[in-house]
Design an enzyme around this catalytic site. Structure first.
Site, mmCIF file in Angstrom:
data_model
loop_
_atom_site.group_PDB
_atom_site.id
_atom_site.type_symbol
_atom_site.label_atom_id
_atom_site.label_comp_id
_atom_site.label_asym_id
_atom_site.label_seq_id
_atom_site.Cartn_x
_atom_site.Cartn_y
_atom_site.Cartn_z
ATOM 1 N N LEU A 197 1.046 10.844 6.688
ATOM 2 C CA LEU A 197 -0.290 10.068 6.082
ATOM 3 C C LEU A 197 -0.419 8.764 6.690
ATOM 4 O O LEU A 197 -1.995 8.765 7.290
ATOM 5 C CB LEU A 197 -0.529 10.969 5.170
ATOM 6 N N ILE A 221 -1.619 11.312 -2.019
ATOM 7 C CA ILE A 221 0.039 11.682 -1.785
ATOM 8 C C ILE A 221 0.668 13.455 -0.920
ATOM 9 O O ILE A 221 -0.141 14.183 -1.600
ATOM 10 C CB ILE A 221 1.321 11.689 -2.907
ATOM 11 N N CYS A 222 1.621 12.732 0.176
ATOM 12 C CA CYS A 222 1.076 14.123 1.099
ATOM 13 C C CYS A 222 2.708 15.063 0.469
ATOM 14 O O CYS A 222 3.607 14.014 1.224
ATOM 15 C CB CYS A 222 1.260 14.330 2.806
ATOM 16 N N VAL A 223 2.820 15.763 -0.469
ATOM 17 C CA VAL A 223 3.793 16.960 -0.715
ATOM 18 C C VAL A 223 3.224 18.080 -0.777
ATOM 19 O O VAL A 223 2.374 18.669 -1.740
ATOM 20 C CB VAL A 223 4.311 16.396 -1.904
ATOM 21 N N ASN A 253 4.472 8.953 4.333
ATOM 22 C CA ASN A 253 3.680 10.591 3.033
ATOM 23 C C ASN A 253 2.651 10.353 2.178
ATOM 24 O O ASN A 253 2.419 10.733 1.127
ATOM 25 C CB ASN A 253 4.547 11.216 2.403
#
Length: 268
Positions: free
Chosen positions: A134, A99-101, A92
């Site tokens: 990601l 940042i993938c959240v 992630n």
């Protein structure tokens, strides 16, 4: 100092957003979440970075990961932009630091803040989400070879995220907590112990040692003397029961006593 910075610092944030951010910084400094710290430029509150300590039991244990915050004009209505500065192998986090959240996207609420973002990133280190990866390489390896993924993630953590000393923000907290624990472990004087316990202990120790002859009261009346006196009484009783005709020893005793009496009269 934080209040002074808010009033004098030019920023794209509204005064209300600056006040909100200032209060949150004070809270994060005085009572930060576990494994989370913030570093703020006193001249510009929006120039902020965060630290996340690698959770124990994960490949990121022992590492410290640095996140940079960028606040837009719509903050807190819109989330800040966050970038992972420290290199990390995680599905992630992209290699460029994105940042993938969901918290930083559609899941954002203005009641959240910097602390919530950092705690969410810490949770992401514990529970990666390979479905929204990601870093595709990390996501595929996580699903296909978990042990290999953990081994490589730990290697990257040791190389890029594990300093010789923890960051200063963690060191200060660790030193204060360790000194407090040392003070808590120091032996405390017992309330039941008398004030002069040491002297009384010494005195009891000295009295337990054998005293020289003639110094002890108990030695003035020797048990040997008491036994001899008892024997003398028994002997006297025995002598009285013996007939006079068979008692030269008695006569001898009487004669000796009479002669001593006569010698005493002559001396007078």
């Amino acid at each position: 100092m934080v209040g002074q910075c808010v009033t004098t610092t030019p920023s794209s944030l509204t005064p209300q957003a600056l006040r909100l951010l200032s209060r949150e910084i004070v809270t994060l400094r005085s009572d930060p979440p576990e494994g989370v710290r913030v570093v703020v430029d006193e001249d510009d509150l929006t120039n902020m970075e965060g630290w996340v300590q690698g959770p124990s039991g994960t490949p990121y244990e022992g590492g410290y990961f640095r996140i940079r915050f960028s606040f837009g004009m719509e903050y807190p209505n819109l989330p800040p932009k966050c970038t992972m500065i420290t290199k990390i192998f995680h599905p992630n986090f992209s290699k460029s630091g994105e940042i993938c959240v969901d918290t930083l996207k559609k899941g954002w609420k203005k009641e959240y803040g910097v602390g919530h973002v950092l705690v969410t990133i810490k949770c992401l280190l514990i529970h990666p989400n390979p479905e929204s990866a990601l870093d595709e390489e990390a996501g595929k390896q996580l699903l296909a070879d978990y042990d290999g993924y953990c081994k490589y993630a730990k290697l990257m953590t040791n190389i890029h995220a594990t300093p010789k000393l923890p960051p200063a923000e963690f060191r200060s907290t660790t030193s204060s907590s360790s000194s407090t624990s040392k003070q808590a472990q120091l032996p405390q004087p017992s309330s039941s112990r008398p004030p002069n316990s040491s002297s009384s202990t010494t005195a009891s120790t000295n009295t337990s040692k054998p005293a020289p002859l003639g110094m002890s009261v108990s030695q003035e009346q020797s048990p040997v003397i008491e036994q001899s006196g008892t024997v003398a009484d028994d002997t006297f009783k025995t002598v009285k029961s013996v007939p006079v005709t068979k008692g030269p020893a008695v006569g001898g005793v009487k004669t000796g006593a009479a002669s001593k009496a006569k010698r005493g009269v002559k001396r007078l």
